[in-house]
Design an enzyme around this catalytic site. Structure first.
Site: not given
Ligand code: S3P
Length: 430
Positions: A314, A94, A167, A389, A22-23, A345, A122, A27
């Site tokens: 995560d 997010g 983060s 999750r 997903k990340s 969580r 959030r 991107r």
């Molecule tokens: C993510 C970063 C993490 C993660 C989120 C995905 C990302 O959050 O918890 O599920 O894709 O950069 P944080 O960077 O706010 O910790």
């Protein structure tokens, strides 16, 4: 709102094609918009979060062509971004909201970012403050929450920014805005967070006194995003724990992303006694990929070192399930960030552990879990709190009940892993 019934499993056997990362998928979509020309992304994710990002990217001017899991994106480059409508919906994501905020500030395009009720609750303060220092003007509900109305009329102000929290979303947001500046923007991180942005954009990274410094400016070329997205390690983690705690199991997970800034839970599970073999493949693109195989084993307690938390962030819900079935007392500390995820969580994990009769103590920044390898429960009822999750961690815990358990709002799993329930059925079928 769906309720999912999960039957106990005698064993889990099979090979699973995991949901695409997903990340990386999110991107890939955003960076393809910034690249001037065509990017071809294979194994793009059908999950809700990456799809939300993809539709935002299309509304910022990219031409998106979808052929099953192959997505072709005609990017417009940094100077071609335009808002076809002035509101973009980030859904539950997010990552979408925080990364796109950086792009919008960089491009100076006035847009409102909205999200679902979870995302709208959030805090966005962590990005609002530094983006305002870079010249943005951001109007947020109660100065902290979406909808975010973003404009920038003043010139972009590049900056050196020391991450106040580890983060990757915040790091990426600032770097993306920095990509539009004449002078470099530098992000300094002392505790490494996931580094997909640096890798996929090929940003210059240096190290000084144990800190990483990542640089972005208009003078860096944005590469085409031509690659096959690996399986999501965060999805793999559910099966690594399930395969460990359900007796007589063997689960194979081919083509999974093994970026070390994501896989601290692999080390944690191995320290706990999990039987996981790792076969790494040759690197075909910027991210390491491999095959994981897990077989059942007895687990023992572990205290997660605080500095490992960002690289396991995560996976903490599913690690808590592993800890509940491990011998001895485990600790998750320094994980206050968990209270700011799709739901709180720490609270949600505590409710999950309560539902299966595990012994634990909720702490302000984590949990103490008093494990029991022989933990027995009949049937549990779980709340997902609309958090993917938590829904999937509850499903894995359910496998150890003596009767079927029930998960409310289980459809939340589709945010990252739409086939989770099908895969669970296939693994349990033997
Ligand atoms: C993510 C970063 C993490 C993660 C989120 C995905 C990302 O959050 O918890 O599920 O894709 O950069 P944080 O960077 O706010 O910790």
């Amino acid at each position: 709102m769906s309720q999912q019934q999960v039957s106990p499993a005698k064993q889990l056997i099979g090979s699973i094609e995991l949901a695409p990362d997903k990340s990386i998928a999110q991107r890939a979509a955003i960076f393809s918009l910034l690249h001037e020309g065509t990017s071809t992304i294979e194994n793009f994710s059908p999950a809700q979060d990456p799809q939300s990002t993809l539709s935002c990217v299309a509304k910022l001017g990219a031409k998106v062509d979808i052929d099953q899991s192959i997505v072709r994106i005609e990017g417009v480059g940094r100077d071609g971004i335009k808002a076809e409508i002035n509101e973009l919906d980030c859904g539950n994501s997010g990552t979408a909201m925080r990364l796109l905020s950086g792009v919008l500030v960089g491009a100076g395009i006035p847009v409102t970012l909205i999200g679902d009720p979870s995302l709208s609750s959030r805090t966005m303060t962590r990005i609002i403050k530094p983006l305002e220092q870079m010249g943005a003007h951001i109007l947020a509900r109660n100065s902290a929450y979406a909808p975010l109305f973003i404009t920038r009329e003043d010139p972009l102000v590049p900056m050196d920014f020391r991450l106040p929290i580890p983060s990757a979303q915040l790091k990426s947001c600032i770097l993306l805005a920095g990509l539009f500046g004449e002078e470099p923007t530098r992000v300094i991180e002392s505790i490494p967070s996931r580094d997909h942005t640096e890798r996929l954009l090929q940003l210059p990274v240096s190290e000084l006194h144990g800190e990483r410094i990542i640089e972005a400016s208009r003078h860096l070329k944005i590469p085409a995003q031509n690659y096959r997205i690996p399986g999501d390690y965060s999805a793999a983690a559910f099966w690594l724990v399930a395969g460990s705690i359900v007796p007589n199991s063997e689960i194979q997970l081919p083509h999974v992303g093994l970026n070390p800034t994501r896989t601290a839970s692999l080390k944690i599970l191995q320290e706990m006694g999990a039987n996981i073999s790792i076969e790494t493949h040759s690197e075909s693109f910027a991210e390491p990929v491999g095959t994981l195989t897990v077989t059942s084993s007895a687990l023992k307690a572990f205290d997660i070192p605080v500095e490992w938390i960002p690289n396991a962030i995560d996976e903490l819900p599913i690690l808590a399930v592993a800890m509940a079935f491990a011998e001895g007392t485990s600790h998750i500390r320094g994980a206050e960030e968990l209270r700011h995820k799709e739901t709180d969580r720490i609270m949600a994990i505590a409710q999950l552990l309560q539902a299966i009769g595990a012994h634990f103590r909720e702490l302000p920044d984590g949990l103490e879990i008093i494990g029991n390898p022989n933990l027995e429960f009949e049937s549990a009822t779980f709340e997902s709190y609309h958090d993917h999750r938590i829904a999937m961690a509850s499903a894995v815990a359910s496998l150890r009940g003596s009767k079927s358990s029930f998960i409310h709002d289980a459809e939340a799993a589709a945010v990252s892993y739409p086939d989770f329930w099908t895969h669970l059925g296939a693994l349990s079928a033997n």
